[in-house]
Design an enzyme around this catalytic site. Structure first.
Site, PDB file in Angstrom:
ATOM      1  N   SER A  80      41.563  36.783  33.829  1.00 40.40           N
ATOM      2  CA  SER A  80      42.914  37.181  34.242  1.00 40.40           C
ATOM      3  C   SER A  80      44.014  36.207  33.843  1.00 40.40           C
ATOM      4  O   SER A  80      45.189  36.541  34.002  1.00 40.40           O
ATOM      5  CB  SER A  80      42.960  37.381  35.754  1.00 40.40           C
ATOM      6  N   LYS A 104      46.496  37.592  31.581  1.00 40.84           N
ATOM      7  CA  LYS A 104      47.583  38.455  32.080  1.00 40.84           C
ATOM      8  C   LYS A 104      48.941  37.774  31.899  1.00 40.84           C
ATOM      9  O   LYS A 104      49.971  38.430  31.760  1.00 40.84           O
ATOM     10  CB  LYS A 104      47.329  38.828  33.549  1.00 40.84           C
ATOM     11  N   TYR A 150      42.546  46.146  27.479  1.00 41.91           N
ATOM     12  CA  TYR A 150      42.552  45.241  28.647  1.00 41.91           C
ATOM     13  C   TYR A 150      41.289  44.361  28.676  1.00 41.91           C
ATOM     14  O   TYR A 150      41.367  43.149  28.867  1.00 41.91           O
ATOM     15  CB  TYR A 150      42.677  46.077  29.929  1.00 41.91           C
ATOM     16  N   TYR A 163      46.313  36.355  43.576  1.00 44.26           N
ATOM     17  CA  TYR A 163      46.037  37.570  44.350  1.00 44.26           C
ATOM     18  C   TYR A 163      46.367  37.359  45.820  1.00 44.26           C
ATOM     19  O   TYR A 163      47.450  36.848  46.131  1.00 44.26           O
ATOM     20  CB  TYR A 163      44.574  38.018  44.154  1.00 44.26           C
ATOM     21  N   VAL A 193      38.530  35.184  36.860  1.00 45.51           N
ATOM     22  CA  VAL A 193      37.182  35.187  37.432  1.00 45.51           C
ATOM     23  C   VAL A 193      36.144  34.453  36.580  1.00 45.51           C
ATOM     24  O   VAL A 193      34.995  34.326  36.978  1.00 45.51           O
ATOM     25  CB  VAL A 193      36.663  36.605  37.781  1.00 45.51           C
TER      26      VAL A 193
HETATM   27  N1  GLN Z   1      38.334  41.290  33.707  1.00 49.08           N
HETATM   28  C1  GLN Z   1      38.418  41.081  35.114  1.00 49.08           C
HETATM   29  C2  GLN Z   1      38.565  42.415  35.833  1.00 49.08           C
HETATM   30  O1  GLN Z   1      39.234  43.275  35.368  1.00 49.08           O
HETATM   31  C3  GLN Z   1      39.565  40.180  35.414  1.00 49.08           C
HETATM   32  C4  GLN Z   1      39.719  39.906  36.880  1.00 49.08           C
HETATM   33  C5  GLN Z   1      40.107  38.500  37.202  1.00 49.08           C
HETATM   34  O2  GLN Z   1      39.971  37.558  36.406  1.00 49.08           O
HETATM   35  N2  GLN Z   1      40.522  38.321  38.425  1.00 49.08           N
HETATM   36  O3  GLN Z   1      38.013  42.637  36.879  1.00 49.08           O
END
Ligand code: GLN
Length: 304
Positions: free
Chosen positions: A63, A66, A188, A240, A258
């Site tokens: 993420s 992003k 994505y 988050y 993650v």
């Molecule tokens: N690729 C992961 C997902 O879509 C990214 C989530 C994350 O890093 N929090 O669940």
């Protein structure tokens, strides 16, 4: 400031504490990463670099991508992007569906999965060859042409990405996804599969510490105004439903993934990347957060 000594001391302290978290397993390929990996890299705007541990080993930034996707979409789409995605913390898990139903398919912010899927949709509409053009952008802002997607990780996530498929379909039903849902998901997953080392990530994040200007190339990647707004969203939404806690304990704009990575900036001073795979229940690196809390406490570098 003796950053090298401070980073070394804090890292040794943290490695001495038993780690409670768990390596992400919902993306099977990620569960294969050894839980004891630990890397740190800090880059200052004065051009100094400090590192510790596995700082030169590539990991899945997940993420954290992003932030880069938002940067490109904001550059190309301008303020119109905010009609498709909000700038409010969600207070919910990164892959939550609940708010989308009563907010008519408009995600709370670009740093949760739904928001990043909308950003992916926007980029697909603008870019000629989305995966290729996005990778080109990443390589140019990081000034590193060896950065790549990890196809195995992207494919592994695709096979298990039922929640992301639900998110994108729900938003499509509200008219907030304009392209083919499979194409949006694929793009994505590839963004999430980008691999970087702590050193590469810290170097890439320097632009957010420097009002959008790359200190090494001298290129204005984004305007100062846009860099300010991206930092504001990192501060309020980067972790988050733990964004408040991160602001409370660490006090820097930052973004987690993650894969166990965290990128953060102290505007005007430094950027930092930490990597340790075990995650807490909110999906953020346990040791990464512990490290950054101690770092900003010892160096008095919380922006507050
Ligand atoms: N690729 C992961 C997902 O879509 C990214 C989530 C994350 O890093 N929090 O669940």
């Amino acid at each position: 400031m003796d950053y090298q000594q401070i980073i070394h001391n804090i890292s040794e302290q943290i490695r001495g504490i038993p780690c409670q978290g768990e390596v992400a397993s919902y993306i099977p390929e990620l569960s294969k990463v050894p839980s004891n990996k630990f890397g740190v890299h800090l880059s200052t705007l004065d051009g100094e670099d400090f590192s510790f541990g596995n700082s030169d080993e590539s990991f899945s930034i997940q993420s954290i991508s992003k932030v880069i996707a938002l940067t490109l979409a904001f550059n190309l789409g301008g303020n119109d992007i905010w009609t498709r995605v909000g700038v409010e913390p969600s207070g919910n898990p990164f892959n939550s569906l609940v708010q989308l139903e009563y907010e008519k398919g408009i995600p709370r912010n670009p740093f949760i999965n739904s928001g990043a899927l909308v950003i992916s949709d926007l980029l697909i509409s603008i870019l000629e060859e989305p995966k290729k053009d996005f990778l080109h952008f990443v390589r140019s802002i990081s000034e590193n042409h060896s950065i790549s997607y990890n196809h195995r990780i992207a494919k592994s996530e695709k096979r298990h990405g039922h929640r992301n498929a639900a998110l994108v379909n729900l938003m499509k039903s509200f008219g907030n996804i304009t392209n083919n849902v499979e194409e949006v998901l694929d793009f994505y997953y590839y963004q999430c599969s980008l691999e970087m080392t702590c050193k590469e990530l810290a170097h890439t994040f320097l632009l957010y510490a420097n009002r959008g200007l790359s200190p090494s190339s001298g290129e204005q990647i984004i305007t100062a105004s846009k860099a300010k707004r991206i930092n504001a969203i990192m501060q309020t939404c980067g972790f988050y439903d733990q964004s408040g806690d991160f602001t409370f304990k660490v006090g820097l704009p930052g973004k987690s993934g993650v894969g166990g990575g965290i990128g953060a900036v102290n505007p005007g001073v430094y950027s930092i990347a930490v990597w340790s795979p075990p995650l807490n229940k909110k999906g953020n690196s346990v040791r990464g957060m512990q490290f950054l809390e101690r770092l900003t406490t010892e160096t008095k570098s919380s922006i507050f």
